[in-house]
Design a protein around this motif. Structure first.
Motif, PDB file in Angstrom:
ATOM      1  N   GLN A 195      15.670  -7.443 -40.145  1.00  0.00           N
ATOM      2  CA  GLN A 195      14.869  -7.746 -41.324  1.00  0.00           C
ATOM      3  C   GLN A 195      13.425  -8.084 -40.966  1.00  0.00           C
ATOM      4  N   ALA A 196      13.164  -8.319 -39.678  1.00  0.00           N
ATOM      5  CA  ALA A 196      11.804  -8.658 -39.244  1.00  0.00           C
ATOM      6  C   ALA A 196      11.621  -8.178 -37.813  1.00  0.00           C
ATOM      7  N   VAL A 197      10.376  -7.893 -37.467  1.00  0.00           N
ATOM      8  CA  VAL A 197      10.012  -7.458 -36.110  1.00  0.00           C
ATOM      9  C   VAL A 197       8.834  -8.291 -35.648  1.00  0.00           C
ATOM     10  N   VAL A 198       8.978  -8.875 -34.461  1.00  0.00           N
ATOM     11  CA  VAL A 198       7.895  -9.641 -33.844  1.00  0.00           C
ATOM     12  C   VAL A 198       7.425  -8.850 -32.630  1.00  0.00           C
ATOM     13  N   ILE A 199       6.191  -8.404 -32.674  1.00  0.00           N
ATOM     14  CA  ILE A 199       5.627  -7.597 -31.598  1.00  0.00           C
ATOM     15  C   ILE A 199       4.700  -8.484 -30.779  1.00  0.00           C
ATOM     16  N   ARG A 200       5.058  -8.664 -29.521  1.00  0.00           N
ATOM     17  CA  ARG A 200       4.266  -9.535 -28.653  1.00  0.00           C
ATOM     18  C   ARG A 200       3.229  -8.715 -27.879  1.00  0.00           C
ATOM     19  N   HIS A 201       2.388  -9.412 -27.172  1.00  0.00           N
ATOM     20  CA  HIS A 201       1.261  -8.782 -26.483  1.00  0.00           C
ATOM     21  C   HIS A 201       1.712  -8.110 -25.191  1.00  0.00           C
ATOM     22  N   GLY A 202       1.415  -6.827 -25.037  1.00  0.00           N
ATOM     23  CA  GLY A 202       1.576  -6.146 -23.754  1.00  0.00           C
ATOM     24  C   GLY A 202       3.009  -5.804 -23.417  1.00  0.00           C
ATOM     25  N   PHE A 203       3.338  -4.519 -23.421  1.00  0.00           N
ATOM     26  CA  PHE A 203       4.666  -4.061 -23.038  1.00  0.00           C
ATOM     27  C   PHE A 203       4.558  -2.582 -22.678  1.00  0.00           C
ATOM     28  N   PRO A 204       5.444  -2.101 -21.834  1.00  0.00           N
ATOM     29  CA  PRO A 204       5.383  -0.687 -21.428  1.00  0.00           C
ATOM     30  C   PRO A 204       5.761   0.249 -22.570  1.00  0.00           C
ATOM     31  N   GLN A 243       6.032   2.857 -41.207  1.00  0.00           N
ATOM     32  CA  GLN A 243       6.311   4.164 -41.792  1.00  0.00           C
ATOM     33  C   GLN A 243       7.802   4.461 -41.811  1.00  0.00           C
ATOM     34  N   ILE A 244       8.507   4.037 -40.770  1.00  0.00           N
ATOM     35  CA  ILE A 244       9.939   4.324 -40.673  1.00  0.00           C
ATOM     36  C   ILE A 244      10.735   3.444 -41.624  1.00  0.00           C
ATOM     37  N   ARG A 245      10.482   2.147 -41.571  1.00  0.00           N
ATOM     38  CA  ARG A 245      11.217   1.199 -42.415  1.00  0.00           C
ATOM     39  C   ARG A 245      10.229   0.215 -43.052  1.00  0.00           C
ATOM     40  N   PRO A 246       9.610   0.633 -44.140  1.00  0.00           N
ATOM     41  CA  PRO A 246       8.553  -0.193 -44.749  1.00  0.00           C
ATOM     42  C   PRO A 246       9.051  -1.515 -45.288  1.00  0.00           C
ATOM     43  N   GLU A 247      10.367  -1.674 -45.440  1.00  0.00           N
ATOM     44  CA  GLU A 247      10.882  -2.922 -45.993  1.00  0.00           C
ATOM     45  C   GLU A 247      10.865  -4.061 -44.987  1.00  0.00           C
ATOM     46  N   LEU A 248      10.729  -3.777 -43.684  1.00  0.00           N
ATOM     47  CA  LEU A 248      10.777  -4.822 -42.667  1.00  0.00           C
ATOM     48  C   LEU A 248       9.491  -5.639 -42.658  1.00  0.00           C
ATOM     49  N   ASP A 249       9.629  -6.941 -42.389  1.00  0.00           N
ATOM     50  CA  ASP A 249       8.462  -7.807 -42.210  1.00  0.00           C
ATOM     51  C   ASP A 249       7.995  -7.694 -40.762  1.00  0.00           C
ATOM     52  N   LEU A 250       6.704  -7.463 -40.561  1.00  0.00           N
ATOM     53  CA  LEU A 250       6.147  -7.281 -39.223  1.00  0.00           C
ATOM     54  C   LEU A 250       5.214  -8.434 -38.875  1.00  0.00           C
ATOM     55  N   TYR A 251       5.351  -8.936 -37.643  1.00  0.00           N
ATOM     56  CA  TYR A 251       4.518 -10.019 -37.139  1.00  0.00           C
ATOM     57  C   TYR A 251       3.977  -9.621 -35.775  1.00  0.00           C
ATOM     58  N   LEU A 252       2.749  -9.954 -35.533  1.00  0.00           N
ATOM     59  CA  LEU A 252       2.116  -9.638 -34.255  1.00  0.00           C
ATOM     60  C   LEU A 252       1.731 -10.938 -33.559  1.00  0.00           C
ATOM     61  N   VAL A 253       2.139 -11.061 -32.310  1.00  0.00           N
ATOM     62  CA  VAL A 253       1.752 -12.207 -31.477  1.00  0.00           C
ATOM     63  C   VAL A 253       0.915 -11.648 -30.331  1.00  0.00           C
ATOM     64  N   THR A 254      -0.350 -12.019 -30.270  1.00  0.00           N
ATOM     65  CA  THR A 254      -1.258 -11.415 -29.299  1.00  0.00           C
ATOM     66  C   THR A 254      -2.043 -12.481 -28.550  1.00  0.00           C
TER      67      THR A 254
END
Length: 962
Positions: A195-204, A243-254
């Motif tokens: 239901q949510a995605v947390v994208i952290r800083h820097g990954f391959p 674009q794939i799953r617009p219903e998900l909540d996205l968070y960015l940690v940078t």
């Protein structure tokens, strides 16, 4: 076991038959438990041991990467299970695998975080009310963390999340950690619990998983992403997941300039955090984000209202169930439905409720949430079905004498709506599928040609709307964006109404979504604003000869971004394919000019057609259905798709079933010229679903695989007989679409594997019965049967195109007599109300009259069921081809045709009067004067005189030009 051994290859082969990773996961656990149970009791020297162990290892190899994308059991637990197997601790491995599988099947991990900590036997399902209430009270979801972490760091993160759980939280969640860009995309597509995605800083960029079934998700991935700086990948990953799953909540940690990133990609992410400084805030944000989608404002308001003590001193004796509770005779109604239904029954718009006609509270909010869920700018609820929605949109946007391009095979509500609006209707012909007695859809070339005809006639300015069905009853889906782009290139202010009555579910799935009206409108808006597109259009238009009609037809047209306005409406029968009570529907709007050009008229049309006493239960179900779309729609549609493919595959490979039945493939219902991809079947073992995805990206028309059309002509039974006498009467299977030699089965979000198994069982029984009947036939009976089969399979009557409107009903389009297709069905419709204007003629007499040169003009809609499209509309000339088709039909139900009387047609006197009025209007228009014909008592009085002979000559001239 050595890599590449025969045993390992056999194990992999048995897994490769699966159509999807979800089916492989489910069946993989079943196979793993079964094999381990046998291995646990086999002695070391048993000859079967090595084969089963090889199969277990093959299953483990397939499941290991898949489980890394789920929180339960998760990569770590599965890795421990794999180690026990490698150490030959098979009894221990069997016990653990059995427990994990039982938990997965029962989904008890969703409400019991300690499901693997107990040694007690787990139930196969949630058996107690307390367990069920625990799951309902605190729904479970998973959060994807994109970051490179060690196993110890991942465990520490999970413990930290668990410590933050509070008994007062509305939900509970667990985390899934993936280390790369590719893994994040795979997890997004594989894991339904997210239901949510947390994208952290820097990954391959690259995934270490090389499972072929999983790699298919990454086909077409831009290799250039790998060369990007790591800090740039997070924002790009967020855009791709959106674009794939617009219903998900996205968070960015940078850890980089958080303010600058927020300015650039803030619309993609719900929140952007700097480093670890706000991990408590992140937890709260995740819970709040899911809560926003879980909230159902109108359903909650209605539920609260039902709990209030209320005195009713107005309408509805049924309100609060009083008329039932005070009755000695109808108490069984409450027993059947339950009292909550009646406790929520009211005509009040106060007390926390709201008015559908002027919403300002929870209903207004519910419609705003629905717009978010379906990708619209605004959404309106309807409790009278999509028939009413269609009439609202048409009345709001179409003025009398506007020209509307309409698929002749659209739902009857459109035809009646156009009658009420007084539109000039130009019917479009879909490509025919004569061998199956059904139509496909309207080719873009035909639509363009029709627009060019109006341009040549000088009446393109009056063309107001294009109205098409997407998807059709039989599952044909348009390339919506291409249709709109090419039409707007010819007329940049066109309005589009997409009847998506059977396509409401499409928003939930990335493959389907790209061909919906709302998603295409949003994408088209972004395209037209892009400076790169403006340059592309400038290059396209330079030297392009718009007067060369052949070139216009042969070219993929681009609209002018400086002139084009995106005005798109879609109507959904929410109740048909999603969770809602019957007649629950929605109107979705993406109209750049709504405020300036449509809002007031739309509200008036909405008031005209909407009940002042809407059913609140229907409205509440629409609110809850929206919640389901946002929180589990993707999972439900994927399951629906898989069950449909499973059904198709079973019939294809069953030796008895394939003798009498065959499900139509895309190559059967979409001709080659409309399949640029060349794909003939959407699934095969070599490419998996790639054919489906490729075809839906490129082809002019695609087929919805969940619409499974079964050919039955080989049984000797027609569709109506098969539906009623076999499926319904004998086995209780309900369908509602047949043709002369086909029946349509539709999977939906409520379909189960058990239901599919039952259908296959029934088809096998029917095939055996047919087999038995044929074997018992005499020689004469067999010849009769073979003749019947030949008639149903090889001798289908050709489907007729729309003939033409009679001159008397051509309206203003006769200006210049340029041969356009439009006509005035409103005047014909109401002219038929007076019996003095009409007569009846049977089939035989009609054939003789047409042969003698008489114009027979239908006074009614004539609609055979099946196939269910109007063969005739009011004002249409009855052609010899239509008679031939009608004579060949062997159906009992034909609306608008009375077998004992025949066709209801206009008599010559009525046609003469109507033709005089039409000719007068044309003459006045050509001379620059305005004509005002008057209607009285069903007779049209002309403002100028034209002899019947002149009208007949004009009619003949017009038809010859067509």
């Amino acid at each position: 076991m050595k890599p590449g051994s025969a045993s390992e290859k056999n194990g992999r082969a048995s897994l490769s038959r699966h159509r999807s990773v979800w089916e492989m996961r489910s069946d993989g656990w079943i196979g793993l438990v079964d094999d381990l149970s046998r291995l646990a009791i086999l002695p070391p020297e048993h000859p079967e041991r090595e084969r089963r162990l090889a199969h277990v290892r093959a299953i483990v190899e397939q499941l290991a990467p898949v489980e890394s994308y789920w929180a339960f059991p998760g990569g770590r637990v599965f890795s421990e299970l794999a180690q026990w197997i490698e150490r030959d601790e098979l009894a221990r491995a069997h016990q653990a695998a059995r427990r994990i599988h039982r938990v997965l099947a029962a989904r008890t991990y969703r409400h019991d975080v300690n499901t693997l900590d107990s040694d007690n036997e787990l139930p196969s399902q949630i058996e107690t009310d307390s367990e069920r209430q625990a799951q309902l009270a605190r729904p479970y979801f998973e959060v994807l963390i994109v970051d490179e972490m060690s196993a110890s760091e991942e465990d520490a993160l999970r413990r930290r999340v668990q410590r933050k759980r509070n008994a007062e939280d509305d939900f509970i969640f667990d985390v899934v950690v993936v280390p790369s860009f590719e893994d994040a995309l795979i997890a997004t597509l594989v894991n339904f619990n997210l239901q949510a995605v947390v994208i952290r800083h820097g990954f391959p960029f690259r995934s270490v998983n090389h499972n072929d079934m999983l790699r298919r998700f990454l086909d077409g991935m831009d290799e250039g992403i790998e060369k990007m700086a790591e800090f740039e990948r997070g924002p790009l990953l967020g855009r791709q997941i959106a674009q794939i799953r617009p219903e998900l909540d996205l968070y960015l940690v940078t850890d980089v300039n958080v303010e600058a990133i927020a300015a650039q990609v803030g619309e993609v992410f719900k929140r952007i955090f700097f480093g670890e400084e706000d991990h408590i805030e992140l937890y709260s944000s995740i819970m709040k984000g899911v809560g926003e989608r879980h909230r159902t404002p109108f359903f909650n308001a209605l539920r609260d209202y039902a709990k209030q003590p209320t005195g009713v001193f107005h309408a509805l004796p049924l309100a609060r169930g009083k008329s039932i509770m005070n009755s000695n005779w109808i108490g069984d109604l409450a027993q059947f439905y339950g009292m909550n239904l009646f406790m929520a029954e009211t005509s009040a718009t106060s007390g926390g409720l709201d008015s559908l006609l002027d919403p300002v509270g929870p209903l207004k909010t519910a419609q705003e949430y629905a717009a978010r869920a379906f990708g619209a700018r605004r959404t309106y609820f309807a409790t009278n079905g999509t028939s009413t929605c269609n009439k609202i949109v048409v009345q709001a946007l179409v003025r009398p004498d506007d020209i509307v391009l309409v698929d002749r095979n659209c739902h009857k509500s459109h035809h009646y709506g156009l009658v009420l609006a007084g539109a000039q209707v130009a019917y479009l012909d879909s490509y025919p599928l004569d061998q199956y007695s059904m139509y496909g859809a309207v080719p873009i070339r035909h639509i363009k040609q029709t627009l060019l005809d109006f341009r040549r006639a000088g009446t393109l300015d009056r063309v107001r709307m294009v109205l098409l069905t997407n998807c059709t009853f039989d599952g044909i889906v348009y390339d919506v964006e291409r249709v709109m782009m090419e039409c707007l290139a010819i007329k940049p202010d066109l309005v589009f109404l997409w009847d998506e009555a059977w396509f409401a579910f499409a928003r939930c799935h990335p493959i389907y979504r790209q061909r919906t009206g709302m998603a295409s409108a949003a994408r088209l808006c972004e395209t037209l604003k892009d400076p790169a597109y403006a340059k592309r259009h400038a290059a396209f238009s330079e030297g392009f000869d718009w007067d060369d009609e052949q070139r216009v037809l042969d070219t993929r047209l681009l609209p002018d971004p400086a002139k084009t306005r995106v005005r798109v409406y879609a109507t959904h029968s929410t109740h048909k394919t999603l969770t809602a009570l019957r007649q629950g529907s929605m109107i979705h709007v993406w109209d750049q000019d709504f405020k300036d050009k449509a809002e007031e008229a739309f509200h008036e049309a909405y008031m005209t057609h909407t009940s002042t006493s809407p059913n609140y239960q229907i409205l509440a179900s629409l609110d809850v259905g929206r919640r389901q779309v946002e929180l589990e729609g993707y999972e439900l549609i994927q399951r629906q798709l898989e069950l449909a493919m499973s059904l198709r595959e079973q019939v294809l490979h069953h030796p008895l079933l394939k003798r009498y039945f065959r499900f139509l493939r895309v190559s059967d219902v979409v001709p080659t010229e409309y399949r640029e991809s060349g794909v003939e079947s959407y699934y095969n073992d070599e490419n998996g679903w790639n054919n489906l995805e490729a075809a839906w990206r490129t082809d002019e028309f695609a087929l919805d695989p969940t619409r499974a059309t079964l050919t039955i002509g080989a049984t000797g039974m027609d569709g109506d007989t098969f539906k009623n006498k076999e499926l319904m009467d004998r086995y209780g299977i309900q369908i509602n679409k047949t043709s002369r030699n086909t029946v349509l089965f539709m999977t939906n979000i409520g379909t189960t594997r058990s239901a599919v198994a039952y259908l296959i069982e029934v088809l096998v029984k029917i095939a055996r019965d047919v087999d038995q009947r044929i074997s018992d036939m005499s020689a004469i009976e067999r010849r009769i049967h073979e003749k019947r089969v030949r008639s149903l399979t090889l001798e289908q009557p050709p489907l007729p195109d729309f003939s033409s409107f009679h001159f008397a009903f051509r309206g203003r389009s006769v200006e210049g007599r340029a041969g356009t297709r439009d006509g005035d069905i409103r005047s014909a419709f109401f002219l038929s109300y007076d019996d003095a204007n009409c007569e009846y003629i049977d089939m035989a007499e009609a054939a003789k009259a047409i042969q003698a040169g008489r114009d027979l003009v239908s006074a009614l809609f004539v609609i055979p069921y099946p196939p269910g499209f109007p063969i005739l509309v009011p004002g249409q000339v009855i052609s010899a081809e239509i008679l031939q088709f009608m004579a060949a039909l062997d159906v009992r139900e034909i609306h608008g045709f009375r077998p004992e009387l025949g066709f209801r047609i206009f008599n010559d006197a009525a046609l003469s009067r109507a033709a005089q009025a039409t000719a007068a209007r044309a003459a006045l228009a050509l001379s620059g004067r305005a004509a005002q014909p008057q209607e009285k008592d069903g007779e049209i009085k002309a403002a100028a005189t034209t002899t019947p002979a002149e009208a007949a000559r004009a009619s003949s001239t017009t038809r010859s030009e067509e």
